[in-house]
Scaffold this motif. Sequence first.
Motif, PDB file in Angstrom:
ATOM      1  N   ASN A 197       0.826  -1.210   0.000  1.00 51.22           N
ATOM      2  CA  ASN A 197       0.000   0.000   0.000  1.00 51.22           C
ATOM      3  C   ASN A 197       0.858   1.257   0.000  1.00 51.22           C
ATOM      4  O   ASN A 197       0.542   2.243  -0.655  1.00 51.22           O
ATOM      5  CB  ASN A 197      -0.925   0.006   1.220  1.00 51.22           C
ATOM      6  CG  ASN A 197      -2.240  -0.714   0.944  1.00 51.22           C
ATOM      7  OD1 ASN A 197      -2.683  -0.789  -0.207  1.00 51.22           O
ATOM      8  ND2 ASN A 197      -2.847  -1.254   1.976  1.00 51.22           N
ATOM      9  N   ARG A 239       2.188   2.249  -3.448  1.00 55.06           N
ATOM     10  CA  ARG A 239       1.264   2.623  -4.518  1.00 55.06           C
ATOM     11  C   ARG A 239       1.410   4.080  -4.954  1.00 55.06           C
ATOM     12  O   ARG A 239       1.343   4.400  -6.141  1.00 55.06           O
ATOM     13  CB  ARG A 239      -0.181   2.352  -4.082  1.00 55.06           C
ATOM     14  CG  ARG A 239      -0.543   0.882  -4.138  1.00 55.06           C
ATOM     15  CD  ARG A 239      -1.804   0.602  -3.358  1.00 55.06           C
ATOM     16  NE  ARG A 239      -3.025   1.032  -4.009  1.00 55.06           N
ATOM     17  CZ  ARG A 239      -3.756   0.278  -4.831  1.00 55.06           C
ATOM     18  NH1 ARG A 239      -3.386  -0.944  -5.106  1.00 55.06           N
ATOM     19  NH2 ARG A 239      -4.865   0.744  -5.363  1.00 55.06           N
ATOM     20  N   LEU A 279      -3.567   3.992   5.192  1.00 58.17           N
ATOM     21  CA  LEU A 279      -2.956   2.790   4.613  1.00 58.17           C
ATOM     22  C   LEU A 279      -1.846   3.091   3.613  1.00 58.17           C
ATOM     23  O   LEU A 279      -0.905   2.306   3.481  1.00 58.17           O
ATOM     24  CB  LEU A 279      -4.027   1.917   3.949  1.00 58.17           C
ATOM     25  CG  LEU A 279      -5.116   1.408   4.890  1.00 58.17           C
ATOM     26  CD1 LEU A 279      -6.076   0.478   4.171  1.00 58.17           C
ATOM     27  CD2 LEU A 279      -4.513   0.679   6.083  1.00 58.17           C
ATOM     28  N   THR A 280      -1.961   4.190   2.879  1.00 57.87           N
ATOM     29  CA  THR A 280      -0.924   4.495   1.876  1.00 57.87           C
ATOM     30  C   THR A 280      -0.102   5.716   2.249  1.00 57.87           C
ATOM     31  O   THR A 280       0.860   6.044   1.551  1.00 57.87           O
ATOM     32  CB  THR A 280      -1.547   4.752   0.487  1.00 57.87           C
ATOM     33  OG1 THR A 280      -2.233   6.011   0.506  1.00 57.87           O
ATOM     34  CG2 THR A 280      -2.505   3.636   0.091  1.00 57.87           C
ATOM     35  N   LEU A 281      -0.474   6.405   3.288  1.00 60.59           N
ATOM     36  CA  LEU A 281       0.157   7.643   3.766  1.00 60.59           C
ATOM     37  C   LEU A 281      -0.182   8.856   2.918  1.00 60.59           C
ATOM     38  O   LEU A 281       0.298   9.950   3.190  1.00 60.59           O
ATOM     39  CB  LEU A 281       1.697   7.511   3.864  1.00 60.59           C
ATOM     40  CG  LEU A 281       2.242   6.349   4.684  1.00 60.59           C
ATOM     41  CD1 LEU A 281       3.781   6.383   4.681  1.00 60.59           C
ATOM     42  CD2 LEU A 281       1.728   6.400   6.113  1.00 60.59           C
ATOM     43  N   SER A 308      -5.844   2.469  -1.018  1.00 61.70           N
ATOM     44  CA  SER A 308      -5.200   1.187  -0.741  1.00 61.70           C
ATOM     45  C   SER A 308      -5.699   0.138  -1.724  1.00 61.70           C
ATOM     46  O   SER A 308      -6.756   0.304  -2.349  1.00 61.70           O
ATOM     47  CB  SER A 308      -5.541   0.748   0.674  1.00 61.70           C
ATOM     48  OG  SER A 308      -6.939   0.548   0.783  1.00 61.70           O
TER      49      SER A 308
END
Lengths: 269, 331
Positions: free
Chosen positions: A181, A184, B264-266, B272
């Motif tokens: 995640n 990404r 979740l991904t910052l 996510s």
Amino acid sequence: MSILHALPPCLLHRPDTRAKHNLQRVYPNGQGSYDEVVKNIPRWLEQFPKSSTKVTISSDDIPYIKESVLHLWGLGIKEVNINVVFEDVWKPGDDERFEDQLVGLADEIIEKKLYETYSCSFFSKMLGYPYRDNNNWCGAGKMLAVDHLGNFYPCVRFLGFSLQNRTALVLGNCFDGIDRNRLRSFLTLDMVSQSPAECIDCDVAMGCAWCQGANYDCADTATIFQRATYLCKMHKARVRANNYFWNKLGRKLGKDLRAESSGDGPGTC
Amino acid sequence: MLKYLLVVLSESSTSFCHYESKPGKGLPKDLIPLKSLENAVTFALKNNLKVNVLYPARKLGQAYEDLIEGVDHVKIVPFAARERYPEAILVIESSDFPAAGELRNLRGGNIIFRLRRPALPKLSACLGRLLPHAKRINLVLTDVEKYGPGEFAEYRRQLETVSARLQAMSARKTPPELNVLTDRLVLGKMNNCDAGLSHLTVAPNGRLYLCPAFYYDSPDETLGEIRNDVPIGNRQLLELKYAPICRICDAYHCKRCVFLNRALTLELNTPSYQQCRLSHIEREASRLHLQKLKAAGGSSAVLADIPEIAYDDPFDVVAANKQSIAEFKKL
């Protein structure tokens, strides 16, 4: 650390700049490393003849750019990759002083036909056109930096000791693997999503660099999607010097080297 | 442009989304100060905002009720408070699912059903009991960060069963809606949560946040006091245009939750894989649901088909092929 990376930002032969080097790159006892570094360059080049070096320029280094590049070439390093820093360090007039240095370097390269043997990334035929593609400049996310605890980072610039305003950005570790995640955003990051409109529409945008770690550190919020543009004037100065170089060299060689699609002549100096 | 304001009346106000609120202590200090509620109401009135009010299970004082009645609003209440607020949107938790007798008196309104991950295998059974009593159900999956391949497969199976239940009810004059199956059928563009863009949240401390989740996660990350021109750093990252994955996506019903994104991904603008996979399971279930509705005839015939796609996470598309500058400028 390889000697490649041990090279100082400005490795010069003048006594004052030798002292400058020794202020920045020292042993634990405070002794400067200039003589040791220079002494080892011939062996390094003997073992790795096609080696290049990387130089970073900050405001105080501007007066030494021309001599630095010439000196590195003089040591036998034929390829010098060089860029200005991305942080908010530039002072009024730095762009003009920078441009003067590059024009002086261009004159020297052309006069002594150094372009036949050496290259310096400050001069590139692809520099100074509008953007044609939307890729990210930086390779963060497609490589890894690993610290002594086994933590993974997008690059060394995201480690805590590289950051002044933010906490480290960890992508995972050698025990649990990479957090997909967190990867990404790096793998989908593009130019338009992080750039202000003036950059997207800039007439001389190509070759204008950014550093994801510096962006993250300088951003108003904790994001990699805000491009730091402190080097804007420096890039434009570089574009002018670059134009000067290719136009002057083209006149000398009787070729139109500045044409974007031109395949003639060297791609970089 | 702001369209509405969320007001969280208490620390223990019901959650209506992915986040968890705090258990109620019944203490007066858990409630938003009356003056702060008054400021929120005044702000809403001055800016033509509707107010969505998140209630706790406990009773409020009359002064609070009077203030709320002074502005155009929607009440969102926990199931336990349903009798006090019969017109409100009810929040039902899978962990505290009502007995059949308790559902019988519902008036066919809107229900938010929060499903915890362990209850996923009971999803279709739960919805089967709720749908007859609802005009619309918004399904909210909690613990999304813990979803993996097993949960994705289970969710797909559950939605297939729910789709069959909805089809059986489609002949009704007003068949019930279920956000994850019927919203995509009627949407032609993104219809996301838009926290920070179309709405802001006033928390129990009287301060502004992007949404309640940001308050419960980190109260210090406030946007400040209620005021005009609320400063939001890098506000553009809340917009679809600046979300590289989402702007090419056609899972139009996806909430595109910026809180989950950041957790979740910052990054606020990067979803996510869990959010993308779940939205695409819903998209595919909606596509098949529509096909079956059309095959059965009726009003669904006028709806545009949902195209079949070869990916289940738009990240794969974007990572392989960045959008062009020209396409970006058209947005």
